[in-house]
Design a protein around this motif. Structure first.
Motif, PDB file in Angstrom:
ATOM      1  N   ILE A   1      76.973 -35.089  30.618  1.00  0.00           N
ATOM      2  CA  ILE A   1      77.579 -34.626  31.721  1.00  0.00           C
ATOM      3  C   ILE A   1      78.948 -35.543  31.954  1.00  0.00           C
ATOM      4  CG2 ILE A   1      77.542 -34.912  34.387  1.00  0.00           C
ATOM      5  CD1 ILE A   1      74.844 -34.268  34.138  1.00  0.00           C
ATOM      6  N   ASN A   2      79.110 -36.815  31.589  1.00  0.00           N
ATOM      7  CA  ASN A   2      80.329 -37.300  31.710  1.00  0.00           C
ATOM      8  C   ASN A   2      81.505 -36.934  30.577  1.00  0.00           C
ATOM      9  OD1 ASN A   2      81.695 -39.272  32.683  1.00  0.00           O
ATOM     10  ND2 ASN A   2      80.198 -40.971  31.996  1.00  0.00           N
ATOM     11  N   ILE A   3      80.755 -36.344  29.365  1.00  0.00           N
ATOM     12  CA  ILE A   3      81.605 -35.923  28.424  1.00  0.00           C
ATOM     13  C   ILE A   3      82.641 -34.424  29.165  1.00  0.00           C
ATOM     14  CG2 ILE A   3      81.763 -34.727  26.375  1.00  0.00           C
ATOM     15  CD1 ILE A   3      81.588 -37.473  25.830  1.00  0.00           C
ATOM     16  N   ILE A   4      81.539 -33.695  29.638  1.00  0.00           N
ATOM     17  CA  ILE A   4      81.958 -32.527  30.070  1.00  0.00           C
ATOM     18  C   ILE A   4      83.061 -32.783  31.307  1.00  0.00           C
ATOM     19  CG2 ILE A   4      81.514 -30.469  31.525  1.00  0.00           C
ATOM     20  CD1 ILE A   4      78.401 -30.496  30.235  1.00  0.00           C
ATOM     21  N   GLN A   5      82.598 -33.811  32.275  1.00  0.00           N
ATOM     22  CA  GLN A   5      83.649 -33.958  33.432  1.00  0.00           C
ATOM     23  C   GLN A   5      85.064 -34.626  32.827  1.00  0.00           C
ATOM     24  OE1 GLN A   5      81.080 -36.498  35.799  1.00  0.00           O
ATOM     25  NE2 GLN A   5      80.471 -34.827  37.232  1.00  0.00           N
ATOM     26  N   LEU A   6      85.005 -35.382  32.164  1.00  0.00           N
ATOM     27  CA  LEU A   6      86.333 -36.236  31.609  1.00  0.00           C
ATOM     28  C   LEU A   6      86.969 -35.182  30.842  1.00  0.00           C
ATOM     29  CD1 LEU A   6      85.319 -39.761  31.025  1.00  0.00           C
ATOM     30  CD2 LEU A   6      86.404 -38.890  33.312  1.00  0.00           C
ATOM     31  N   ARG A   7      86.399 -34.429  30.044  1.00  0.00           N
ATOM     32  CA  ARG A   7      86.911 -33.464  29.236  1.00  0.00           C
ATOM     33  C   ARG A   7      87.803 -32.389  30.286  1.00  0.00           C
ATOM     34  NH1 ARG A   7      85.960 -28.176  27.623  1.00  0.00           N
ATOM     35  NH2 ARG A   7      86.854 -27.642  25.543  1.00  0.00           N
TER      36      ARG A   7
ATOM     37  N   MET B   1      90.033 -33.123  24.674  1.00  0.00           N
ATOM     38  CA  MET B   1      90.823 -31.788  24.591  1.00  0.00           C
ATOM     39  C   MET B   1      90.633 -31.023  23.430  1.00  0.00           C
ATOM     40  SD  MET B   1      94.215 -33.295  26.906  1.00  0.00           S
ATOM     41  CE  MET B   1      94.840 -31.515  26.852  1.00  0.00           C
ATOM     42  N   GLY B   2      90.276 -31.685  22.432  1.00  0.00           N
ATOM     43  CA  GLY B   2      90.217 -31.051  21.043  1.00  0.00           C
ATOM     44  C   GLY B   2      88.743 -30.809  20.690  1.00  0.00           C
ATOM     45  N   LEU B   3      88.023 -31.006  21.940  1.00  0.00           N
ATOM     46  CA  LEU B   3      86.234 -30.916  21.656  1.00  0.00           C
ATOM     47  C   LEU B   3      85.904 -29.543  21.755  1.00  0.00           C
ATOM     48  CD1 LEU B   3      83.623 -32.457  20.899  1.00  0.00           C
ATOM     49  CD2 LEU B   3      83.549 -32.992  23.637  1.00  0.00           C
ATOM     50  N   LYS B   4      85.448 -28.952  20.685  1.00  0.00           N
ATOM     51  CA  LYS B   4      85.081 -27.639  20.762  1.00  0.00           C
ATOM     52  C   LYS B   4      83.479 -27.368  21.135  1.00  0.00           C
ATOM     53  CE  LYS B   4      89.167 -26.516  19.462  1.00  0.00           C
ATOM     54  NZ  LYS B   4      89.334 -25.858  17.713  1.00  0.00           N
ATOM     55  N   GLY B   5      82.732 -28.300  20.733  1.00  0.00           N
ATOM     56  CA  GLY B   5      81.281 -27.955  20.803  1.00  0.00           C
ATOM     57  C   GLY B   5      80.376 -29.087  20.784  1.00  0.00           C
TER      58      GLY B   5
ATOM     59  N   ILE C   1      93.143 -30.999  33.302  1.00  0.00           N
ATOM     60  CA  ILE C   1      93.716 -30.735  34.702  1.00  0.00           C
ATOM     61  C   ILE C   1      94.822 -31.405  34.984  1.00  0.00           C
ATOM     62  CG2 ILE C   1      93.148 -30.744  37.062  1.00  0.00           C
ATOM     63  CD1 ILE C   1      90.255 -29.629  36.500  1.00  0.00           C
ATOM     64  N   SER C   2      94.711 -32.798  34.520  1.00  0.00           N
ATOM     65  CA  SER C   2      95.683 -33.819  34.703  1.00  0.00           C
ATOM     66  C   SER C   2      96.936 -33.401  34.135  1.00  0.00           C
ATOM     67  CB  SER C   2      95.175 -35.344  34.195  1.00  0.00           C
ATOM     68  OG  SER C   2      94.915 -35.063  32.857  1.00  0.00           O
ATOM     69  N   ARG C   3      96.905 -32.393  32.905  1.00  0.00           N
ATOM     70  CA  ARG C   3      98.189 -32.021  32.365  1.00  0.00           C
ATOM     71  C   ARG C   3      98.471 -30.655  32.787  1.00  0.00           C
ATOM     72  NH1 ARG C   3      95.372 -35.660  29.305  1.00  0.00           N
ATOM     73  NH2 ARG C   3      96.291 -36.996  28.017  1.00  0.00           N
ATOM     74  N   ASP C   4      97.943 -30.138  33.684  1.00  0.00           N
ATOM     75  CA  ASP C   4      98.048 -28.917  34.376  1.00  0.00           C
ATOM     76  C   ASP C   4      97.925 -27.572  33.105  1.00  0.00           C
ATOM     77  OD1 ASP C   4      98.905 -29.810  37.013  1.00  0.00           O
ATOM     78  OD2 ASP C   4     100.910 -30.212  35.964  1.00  0.00           O
ATOM     79  N   ARG C   5      96.926 -27.836  32.345  1.00  0.00           N
ATOM     80  CA  ARG C   5      96.519 -27.162  31.309  1.00  0.00           C
ATOM     81  C   ARG C   5      95.269 -26.320  31.583  1.00  0.00           C
ATOM     82  NH1 ARG C   5      97.397 -29.884  25.689  1.00  0.00           N
ATOM     83  NH2 ARG C   5      96.235 -27.758  25.273  1.00  0.00           N
ATOM     84  N   GLU C   6      95.046 -25.011  31.178  1.00  0.00           N
ATOM     85  CA  GLU C   6      93.752 -24.342  31.505  1.00  0.00           C
ATOM     86  C   GLU C   6      92.783 -25.100  30.612  1.00  0.00           C
ATOM     87  OE1 GLU C   6      91.914 -19.752  30.680  1.00  0.00           O
ATOM     88  OE2 GLU C   6      93.917 -20.361  30.059  1.00  0.00           O
ATOM     89  N   VAL C   7      91.573 -25.050  31.299  1.00  0.00           N
ATOM     90  CA  VAL C   7      90.353 -25.792  30.743  1.00  0.00           C
ATOM     91  C   VAL C   7      89.701 -24.864  29.648  1.00  0.00           C
ATOM     92  CG1 VAL C   7      88.104 -26.864  30.784  1.00  0.00           C
ATOM     93  CG2 VAL C   7      89.916 -27.195  32.677  1.00  0.00           C
ATOM     94  N   LYS C   8      89.778 -25.267  28.121  1.00  0.00           N
ATOM     95  CA  LYS C   8      89.262 -24.395  27.326  1.00  0.00           C
ATOM     96  C   LYS C   8      87.542 -24.382  27.441  1.00  0.00           C
ATOM     97  CE  LYS C   8      93.220 -24.819  23.966  1.00  0.00           C
ATOM     98  NZ  LYS C   8      93.612 -25.427  22.887  1.00  0.00           N
TER      99      LYS C   8
ATOM    100  N   GLU D   1      77.035 -31.630  41.235  1.00  0.00           N
ATOM    101  CA  GLU D   1      78.503 -31.357  40.958  1.00  0.00           C
ATOM    102  C   GLU D   1      78.715 -30.296  39.806  1.00  0.00           C
ATOM    103  OE1 GLU D   1      80.722 -35.413  40.340  1.00  0.00           O
ATOM    104  OE2 GLU D   1      78.528 -35.488  39.396  1.00  0.00           O
ATOM    105  N   PRO D   2      79.764 -29.396  39.856  1.00  0.00           N
ATOM    106  CA  PRO D   2      80.107 -28.496  38.886  1.00  0.00           C
ATOM    107  C   PRO D   2      80.210 -29.181  37.578  1.00  0.00           C
ATOM    108  CG  PRO D   2      81.992 -28.770  40.276  1.00  0.00           C
ATOM    109  CD  PRO D   2      80.910 -29.557  40.913  1.00  0.00           C
ATOM    110  N   VAL D   3      79.438 -28.606  36.595  1.00  0.00           N
ATOM    111  CA  VAL D   3      79.609 -29.169  35.332  1.00  0.00           C
ATOM    112  C   VAL D   3      79.509 -28.093  34.296  1.00  0.00           C
ATOM    113  CG1 VAL D   3      78.654 -31.499  35.474  1.00  0.00           C
ATOM    114  CG2 VAL D   3      77.203 -29.574  34.870  1.00  0.00           C
ATOM    115  N   LEU D   4      79.107 -26.726  34.649  1.00  0.00           N
ATOM    116  CA  LEU D   4      78.925 -25.682  33.631  1.00  0.00           C
ATOM    117  C   LEU D   4      80.055 -24.455  33.612  1.00  0.00           C
ATOM    118  CD1 LEU D   4      75.167 -25.464  33.530  1.00  0.00           C
ATOM    119  CD2 LEU D   4      76.756 -26.878  32.056  1.00  0.00           C
ATOM    120  N   THR D   5      81.052 -24.771  34.511  1.00  0.00           N
ATOM    121  CA  THR D   5      81.925 -23.731  35.040  1.00  0.00           C
ATOM    122  C   THR D   5      82.927 -23.484  33.782  1.00  0.00           C
ATOM    123  OG1 THR D   5      82.316 -24.734  37.029  1.00  0.00           O
ATOM    124  CG2 THR D   5      84.056 -23.086  36.225  1.00  0.00           C
ATOM    125  N   ASN D   6      83.166 -24.260  32.851  1.00  0.00           N
ATOM    126  CA  ASN D   6      83.791 -24.069  31.484  1.00  0.00           C
ATOM    127  C   ASN D   6      83.063 -23.983  30.342  1.00  0.00           C
ATOM    128  OD1 ASN D   6      86.578 -23.362  32.930  1.00  0.00           O
ATOM    129  ND2 ASN D   6      86.075 -25.398  33.626  1.00  0.00           N
ATOM    130  N   ALA D   7      81.650 -24.016  30.332  1.00  0.00           N
ATOM    131  CA  ALA D   7      80.879 -23.944  29.256  1.00  0.00           C
ATOM    132  C   ALA D   7      80.069 -22.851  28.775  1.00  0.00           C
ATOM    133  CB  ALA D   7      79.972 -25.386  29.574  1.00  0.00           C
TER     134      ALA D   7
END
Length: 911
Positions: free
Chosen positions: A593-599, A574-578, A604-611, A633-639
């Motif tokens: 891809i795994n980093i992006i998905q689990l991030r 959640m603190g990963l910026k780049g 989402i599991s905390r009902d927070r907007e994905v940064k 699978e969608p991986v770039l929506t928030n990248a």
């Protein structure tokens, strides 16, 4: 060879080498190893030295693959006597999902999550990969197919000629997408589709059952900066998954020849009749019954591999006739997520499959990442100097035998049937038909007591006196590590000030600014993962709670979870910026891809907007990611993509004279630069072209606190990298690849890597305050040799799961004595291998200097010539680039001058 004499001479040396191989091995007592100072060994006999150091012949994989292809055709109808399933990756959070099916002649893999390749080394399955023929995928998700490129590479290296992929429609498109950066020469990846019918090979019959989602997921549009052109509407994902019904036909019992002889049955047709189940009558009238001389028949059995990704598939599951009333069903392997398995409808379906069925869960409800050797090794390093090696709180593999049984048991009361959680190493027996179906004897676990004895008591040393010496010296080495002080003057000043009751100046105190950035090495190996070194991955905490990642090879997320546990890993994500990707080789980006998905899941599991997550990489990586996003699978929506090409630091060129000024620099990233740097928590972010593969880069960055960090990625020593490191002052920390020792310089040139010595020299040239060496060849999996590193206080060796800070980096050399003492036998092995290499490939080596063959080019000469050719090719290319650049500038200047003359002519006409 140009003459028979040359050939016979060469063959004679090889024959002598083979005959003397056993006799020429050198064994050293531990006392000798402990007392010597890593000096070269002196042998009295030149011939003995030659024979001992001659290189051994390597296996010819081409011949091995040909042999395996021939064997396949011969054993198609052979019924295997031994069959069992084995859990490889149990599917725990951050870990891979994979299930191995072993038979006498073939191996099969069901799902292949990211990190599967590394787990094969823990269970000693490297050899088994040579017999791996089929991979069955349940779904087109990274969780189940992300490890496929790595497994294909390992199977190829083991001698397998090909692999056939079974899976839902479109799963082969991943292989096509990865062909850009995963090279599988002389290795075929084949496809078995629905049109090919039911798969059967004599050992197992596998029937595939499609399960459809009630509504297919939509493919979200890409953020604009990922598009090369206008994007139309993309089709919905095909979310079809497949279950697999595995049938094992009955196997006739084995004929007991000794009993037949005792009963008087003569060799001939009667033996065949008895084996076929028929009774026979002997010449003396006695009847020999088949059941008396033939073992019990292995009964038929059925196993089900099932994956229901979410609740939207339950309608298809419940309506599938093929999955109802399966005959002889013994076990179901559930890859379905915990929230699906625990749903009322799934439980109800589960009851309907039968009462005497074992259910094994392979999902995030399971525990353990399956590499206890990693835990044991890190524990030993932690005993030497704990501040560099935190406890691996997420490994969950420190278990006693009784605890293993407790761990695999699930809530029986809830399901009212036998449900077990999978764990790496668990076996489910198929044949022979044993009373104990579930076998936990091979479950891997970490034994802390044994690890302590191995380090402190030297249990590998057999001689009592030598062991006593080892124990005494190890205690001294660990005491040295704990009390090591690289700056005695500063320490003495602090002690005197404390005695006098004085306070030190603020600048001399340890402050939070000297504790950041925190560098965590998640992977320090090259090419492919080993038990002790995963592939490249470095986590940088620039300030509390703010993280960047530099490269993330396959299994990076497993390393992060192993170090911090699930809660700690989610905090980092959640603190990963780049994430910065240095180049397109698979060992540097297949974990992204795994980093992006689990991030995204963490938010989402905390009902927070994905940064937003910045992906700093070559534009070539975007081609792979956008293809995966559009088809899987969608991986770039928030990248957001930041191209390395736009971060290159160029000299400013005078618009009039076209002369470059190396005292002024600029980048092509203009309008977005301030926003990107602010979001990343940086004030500088530079890249330069690396000397490695196309589209490879080096990186230099500076935090808001003014700390400058440089990362080489993979490269030869490079002037461009020196320039960005020196711009604005040398780096506080240089992390430089050091793939091999300096005597392998020709290999380094050919493969475009750096040696230990070159990396250290680069740090000195740049004026780096400290240099960390990483990206070691897996020949140095446990530790590299110290000959080129010892005595350099501003140089440190990186290990997996190591955490360093600006205020403790200079303490790293303190661990070397204890580590070298513990790994004395490993260092001896490295030394022997080095001598073998030098004999063949280093000038003055035994093969080159003593086999004086006419018109025969030694391996050393061939390698040296190739290295020189590649260096010349690079220099010619560089000079061509400079000439082309100069020509373009000249043409542009002429065009501008011609345009100016035209304007002047038009003005004169008007006048």
């Amino acid at each position: 060879f140009t003459s028979t004499r040359d050939y016979l001479k060469y063959a004679g040396w090889h024959k002598m080498l083979k005959l003397s191989n056993l006799a020429s091995r050198r064994f050293f007592s531990s006392s000798f190893v402990l007392s010597k100072n890593n000096s070269s060994k002196n042998n009295n006999s030149r011939l003995h030295n030659l024979l001992a150091n001659m290189p051994k012949e390597e296996a010819h994989l081409k011949d091995v693959r040909k042999m395996r292809m021939e064997k396949r055709t011969k054993r198609f109808l052979v019924q295997p006597a031994n069959i069992y399933w084995q859990v490889l990756g149990c599917g725990s959070y951050g870990g891979p999902t994979s299930l191995f099916l072993h038979t006498d002649h073939r191996k099969y893999l069901f799902n292949c999550g990211e990190g599967t390749q590394r787990l094969t080394s823990q269970l000693s399955l490297g050899g088994a990969l040579s017999q791996l023929e089929h991979v069955f995928l349940t779904s087109k998700t990274w969780r189940h197919l992300g490890g496929l490129p790595g497994v294909c590479l390992s199977a190829k290296a083991a001698g397998a000629p090909d692999i056939t992929i079974h899976g839902p429609p479109g799963c082969m498109e991943l292989y096509q997408a990865t062909k850009r950066f995963v090279r599988l020469y002389e290795f075929n990846v084949l496809a078995h589709t629905e049109d090919d019918g039911v798969f059967e090979d004599g050992a197992v019959k596998v029937e595939q059952v499609k399960l459809d989602r009630a509504v297919n997921k939509k493919c979200p549009n890409l953020p604009r900066n990922w598009k090369e052109d206008e994007q139309g509407e993309w089709e919905d994902y095909d979310n079809t998954v497949q279950a697999y019904i595995c049938h094992f036909s009955p196997k006739p019992g084995k004929l007991d020849i000794e009993k037949c002889v005792d009963l008087g049955v003569k060799p001939g047709p009667m033996l065949g009749m008895l084996k076929a189940g028929k009774d026979v009558t002997l010449d003396d009238g006695r009847v020999v019954r088949s059941c008396d001389v033939v073992g019990d028949m292995a009964p038929p059995s059925t196993f089900l591999v099932l994956d229901v990704p979410d609740l939207e598939y339950l309608d298809s599951l419940e309506s599938s006739e093929k999955l109802m009333n399966l005959n002889n069903l013994e076990a179901v392997f559930h890859f379905s997520p915990h929230e699906v398995v625990s749903s009322p409808r799934y439980k109800q379906w589960l009851k309907g499959v039968g009462d005497n069925v074992n259910h094994i869960l392979l999902n995030e409800s399971c525990k353990g990442l399956g590499l206890p050797d990693v835990t044991a090794y890190t524990h030993k390093l932690r005993m030497i100097r704990g501040e560099f090696f935190p406890a691996l709180v997420g490994a969950e593999d420190s278990l006693a035998n009784t605890e293993v049984e407790k761990m695999v048991k699930f809530d029986f009361e809830e399901f009212k049937t036998t449900v077990m959680q999978g764990v790496t190493g668990m076996k489910v027996n198929v044949r022979p038909n044993l009373s104990q179906k579930i076998d936990l004897s091979d479950v891997v676990r970490f034994d802390e007591e044994l690890a302590n004895k191995e380090l402190m008591e030297g249990i590998k040393v057999t001689d009592p006196q030598e062991r006593e010496e080892y124990v005494r010296l190890m205690k001294e080495d660990i005491e040295f590590a704990h009390n090591f002080n690289p700056d005695p003057v500063k320490s003495l000043t602090a002690k005197l000030a404390a005695i006098d009751g004085l306070d030190l100046p603020i600048a001399e105190k340890t402050s939070s600014s000297s504790s950041f950035p925190v560098i965590t090495f998640l992977g320090t190996g090259s090419s492919s993962p080993s038990q002790y070194r995963n592939v490249s991955g470095i986590l940088v905490e620039t300030e509390p709670g703010s993280f960047l990642m530099m490269d993330c090879g396959e299994g990076t997320i497993s390393q992060l979870v192993r170090m911090r546990g699930r809660v700690g890993a989610e905090r980092v994500l959640m603190g990963l910026k780049g994430v910065y990707i240095s180049h397109m080789h698979a060992d540097h980006h297949l974990g992204l891809i795994n980093i992006i998905q689990l991030r995204e899941r963490s938010f989402i599991s905390r009902d927070r907007e994905v940064k937003k997550l910045y992906i700093i990489s070559t534009s070539r990586l975007s081609e792979f990611l956008t293809e995966y996003h559009s088809k899987f699978e969608p991986v770039l929506t928030n990248a957001e993509l930041v191209k390395c090409e736009l971060l290159v630091l160029y000299n400013v060129r005078d618009e009039v004279t076209k002369v470059e000024d190396d005292t002024k620099k600029h980048q092509f990233l203009f309008t977005e630069k301030k926003r990107v740097l602010a979001d990343l928590g940086l004030v500088e972010l530079f890249t330069s072209r690396a000397i490695h593969c196309p589209h490879a880069f080096c990186l230099a960055l500076k935090t808001t606190a003014g700390y400058k960090l440089a990362y080489s990625g993979d490269t030869r020593p490079c002037q461009n990298f020196r320039d960005i490191c020196a711009w604005g002052g040398g780096p506080d920390l240089l992390i430089h690849e050091a793939t091999m020792e300096h005597f392998m310089i020709n290999d380094a040139i050919i493969k475009k890597h750096s040696t230990f010595t070159e990396a250290i020299q680069e740090g000195q040239t740049m004026g780096a305050k400290f240099t960390m060496l990483t990206h070691f060849s897996q020949r140095y999996a446990k530790m590299p040799t110290l000959d080129e590193i010892r005595g350099k206080p501003n140089v440190g060796i990186a290990f997996d799961n190591m955490v360093v800070r600006p205020d403790n980096m200079k303490m790293i050399p303190s661990i070397y004595p204890a580590l070298a003492r513990f790994l004395w036998d490993y260092l001896e092995e490295l030394s022997d291998r080095a001598e073998q290499y030098k004999a063949q490939y280093v000038e003055g080596g035994a093969l080159a200097s003593q086999l004086d063959l006419e018109d025969f080019k030694s391996p050393m000469e061939e390698k040296k010539q190739l290295a020189e050719m590649l260096e010349k090719r690079y220099e010619d290319k560089h000079q061509w680039f400079l000439k082309t650049k100069k020509r373009k500038l000249l043409i542009k200047q002429q065009e501008e001058e011609a345009g100016s003359l035209k304007k002047v002519g038009k003005v004169e006409k008007k006048l």
